[in-house]
Write a protein that holds these residues in place. Structure first.
Motif, short mmCIF file in Angstrom:
data_model
loop_
_atom_site.label_atom_id
_atom_site.label_comp_id
_atom_site.label_asym_id
_atom_site.label_seq_id
_atom_site.Cartn_x
_atom_site.Cartn_y
_atom_site.Cartn_z
N GLY A 307 0.84 -1.29 -0.02
CA GLY A 307 -0.11 -0.08 -0.17
C GLY A 307 0.83 1.27 0.01
O GLY A 307 1.98 1.44 -0.37
N VAL A 308 0.27 2.41 0.30
CA VAL A 308 0.76 3.59 0.45
C VAL A 308 1.09 4.13 1.63
O VAL A 308 0.51 3.91 2.64
N LEU A 309 2.35 4.76 1.77
CA LEU A 309 2.99 5.22 3.03
C LEU A 309 3.26 6.81 2.68
O LEU A 309 3.84 7.06 1.82
N VAL A 310 2.56 7.71 3.45
CA VAL A 310 2.53 8.94 3.30
C VAL A 310 3.50 9.77 4.32
O VAL A 310 3.37 9.54 5.33
N VAL A 311 4.30 10.46 3.58
CA VAL A 311 5.29 11.25 4.50
C VAL A 311 4.67 12.57 4.58
O VAL A 311 4.87 13.25 3.45
N VAL A 312 4.83 13.16 5.74
CA VAL A 312 4.35 14.41 6.06
C VAL A 312 5.19 15.27 6.61
O VAL A 312 6.20 14.73 7.46
N GLN A 313 5.19 16.57 7.05
CA GLN A 313 5.84 17.25 8.00
C GLN A 313 4.82 18.06 8.92
O GLN A 313 3.44 17.98 8.43
N ALA A 314 5.18 18.48 9.97
CA ALA A 314 4.21 19.08 11.03
C ALA A 314 4.14 20.49 10.67
O ALA A 314 4.53 21.31 11.63
N GLU A 315 3.28 20.87 9.60
CA GLU A 315 3.34 22.26 9.27
C GLU A 315 2.25 22.24 8.19
O GLU A 315 1.70 21.17 7.78
N ASP A 316 1.35 23.35 8.01
CA ASP A 316 0.25 23.52 7.44
C ASP A 316 0.49 23.08 5.84
O ASP A 316 -0.62 22.63 5.35
N SER A 317 1.47 23.27 4.99
CA SER A 317 1.45 23.11 3.78
C SER A 317 1.68 21.49 3.44
O SER A 317 1.00 21.10 2.34
N SER A 318 2.03 20.81 4.57
CA SER A 318 2.06 19.26 4.11
C SER A 318 0.45 18.95 4.16
O SER A 318 0.08 17.98 3.76
N ALA A 319 -0.30 19.48 5.11
CA ALA A 319 -1.80 19.12 5.14
C ALA A 319 -2.31 19.40 3.59
O ALA A 319 -3.21 18.51 3.52
N ASP A 320 -2.15 20.57 3.05
CA ASP A 320 -2.80 20.88 2.10
C ASP A 320 -2.54 19.91 0.98
O ASP A 320 -3.07 19.35 0.13
N ALA A 321 -0.99 19.47 0.84
CA ALA A 321 -0.39 18.57 0.00
C ALA A 321 -1.09 17.20 0.10
O ALA A 321 -1.43 16.45 -0.97
N TYR A 322 -1.40 16.90 1.44
CA TYR A 322 -1.83 15.48 1.81
C TYR A 322 -3.42 15.35 1.09
O TYR A 322 -3.70 14.34 0.58
N GLY A 323 -4.17 16.46 1.17
CA GLY A 323 -5.37 16.46 0.79
C GLY A 323 -5.40 16.16 -0.70
O GLY A 323 -6.32 15.38 -1.33
N LEU A 324 -4.33 17.04 -1.50
CA LEU A 324 -4.28 16.68 -2.97
C LEU A 324 -4.17 15.19 -3.31
O LEU A 324 -4.82 14.46 -4.29
N LEU A 325 -3.16 14.46 -2.45
CA LEU A 325 -2.88 13.21 -2.70
C LEU A 325 -3.76 12.32 -2.54
O LEU A 325 -4.21 11.37 -3.32
#
Length: 414
Positions: A307-325
């Protein structure tokens, strides 16, 4: 000698050769039992033998203590005297007997190769570091102990506690997982290839892009290189990137069943590996479609195996990118009728000293239950140093906080 009892056991102190102590420690960890129970079983088996075993060299034996059932040590002492062997020799024979009758268990290999798609179309979140670190942790020597754990901050955050500063990792010593791992550098920038000390594939030669586009010149396995370090044995391999991958989306536009192009290319390699990790580019294009398709659940495959493992950071732009993904993944699921699992979210480059933005963002990630956060990796100097030295992090700094957390992540997703 014996000491006052603890519960239904009493502490005994003797000596045992250092190598035997280490082997006992590793073997009990591999089999998931306490040292005290192994020694108990070994002494009981030794006392039941009809004759002594071959003498063991106990020169340089070191202090050794454990907890045994009341009266067992006194009976063992009497048996040693009756058989004409020293207490240290008898204990060494007992431990050796237990080791011989309890061999190391084999590595637990998946029935279907695990295909892990490490992604986020936002650049700079550390997908490459997580791909490399998780792969290293999955491949570490199963006959050695390694520091494994999760950060206290991660543990408290998962429990809903309010933390204000990052803390060091609590860990335990566990055997390596010993899996056969292939790291695939699917990013034309080639950061994974370079960080592990290898060169990008030449433009005029063969590459993964050419295999996906149907223009290959040889076998893909001939491009695979080893990530050399004794802790990985020959279990950790890399398929390097080539800058022709910048043209992959263009090439895929004319390929039949283009979503399956990555699977067609990698399928011949799968029988040689237990886990294949794909380090994806920061993109939402056709190449990402092919990667996601490759990570889908195949017929007969258990949920969560791939499956998919999503890497993010603890900041707002990561949340925006996560939504698109996640929107793209939802569309692919619906359009192609895919069974696609999330392996989880990894919050990378975390540093609570950055204040409210970091801590509140972490709380937001933790609040997501599906997929859940499966790893929290600190933003520390060892990773940057390993990249500069072009060495695997777990070889460069095997006991650093990031290494400890990456081993915990590997156990969460395996």
């Amino acid at each position: 000698m014996t000491s006052p009892s603890s519960g239904d056991r009493e502490k005994v102190v003797s000596k045992l050769p250092g190598p035997l102590q280490q082997e006992l420690k590793i073997r009990t960890a591999q089999r998931g039992i306490d040292i005290q129970h192994a020694v108990d079983e070994g002494i009981s088996a030794w006392r039941g033998l009809g004759s002594n075993l071959a003498a063991i060299d106990t020169t340089g034996a070191k202090s050794f203590s454990t907890w045994l059932p009341p009266g067992q040590w006194d009976g063992f002492r009497s048996d040693c005297a009756a058989r004409g062997v020293s207490l240290v020799q008898g204990l060494a024979q007992s431990v050796s007997l237990w080791l011989e009758t309890h061999p190391a268990p084999g590595v637990q290999r998946p029935v279907v190769v695990k295909r892990m798609i490490v992604c986020n179309q936002k650049g700079g979140v550390g997908k490459t570091a997580v791909t490399a670190g998780a792969g290293q942790a999955l491949a570490e020597d199963p006959d050695r102990l390694h520091a494994v754990g999760v950060s206290k901050h991660f543990a408290h955050a998962r429990a809903g506690a309010d933390e204000t500063a990052a803390e060091e990792s609590a860990h335990e010593q566990l055997p390596g997982l010993g899996l056969r791992v292939l790291l695939v550098d699917f990013d034309p920038q080639g950061h994974l290839t370079k960080q592990l000390g290898h060169e990008l594939l030449p433009l005029d030669g063969d590459s993964l892009t050419k295999h996906m586009a149907g223009d290959s010149k040889g076998k893909l396995k001939d491009l695979v290189v080893s990530v050399d370090d004794e802790r990985f044995g020959d279990r950790l391999h890399l398929l390097p990137s080539c800058t022709d991958a910048f043209l992959l989306d263009v090439k895929l536009s004319g390929v039949r069943a283009r979503e399956a192009a990555l699977e067609r290319a990698l399928m011949p390699l799968e029988e040689n590996y237990d886990v294949i990790l794909i380090d994806c580019p920061p993109s939402l294009g056709l190449s990402m479609d092919a990667a996601v398709y490759y990570g889908r659940r195949r017929d007969g495959e258990a949920p969560g195996n791939s499956g998919v493992l999503v890497v993010v950071q603890a900041e707002d732009s990561s949340a925006d990118a996560y939504g698109l993904l996640t929107a793209q993944i939802s569309d692919l699921r619906a359009d192609m009728h895919l069974e696609l699992d999330y392996l989880g979210i990894v919050v990378n480059h975390y540093d609570a000293r950055r204040g409210f933005i970091a801590t509140s963002s972490l709380e937001s990630w933790m609040a997501i239950r599906d997929p859940r956060v499966v790893g929290l990796i600190g933003d520390l100097k060892e990773q940057k140093e390993a990249v500069r030295m072009k060495q695997p992090l777990l070889a460069y700094a095997p006991r650093c906080t990031q290494a400890v957390a990456l081993r915990a992540l590997a156990r969460e997703i395996v």
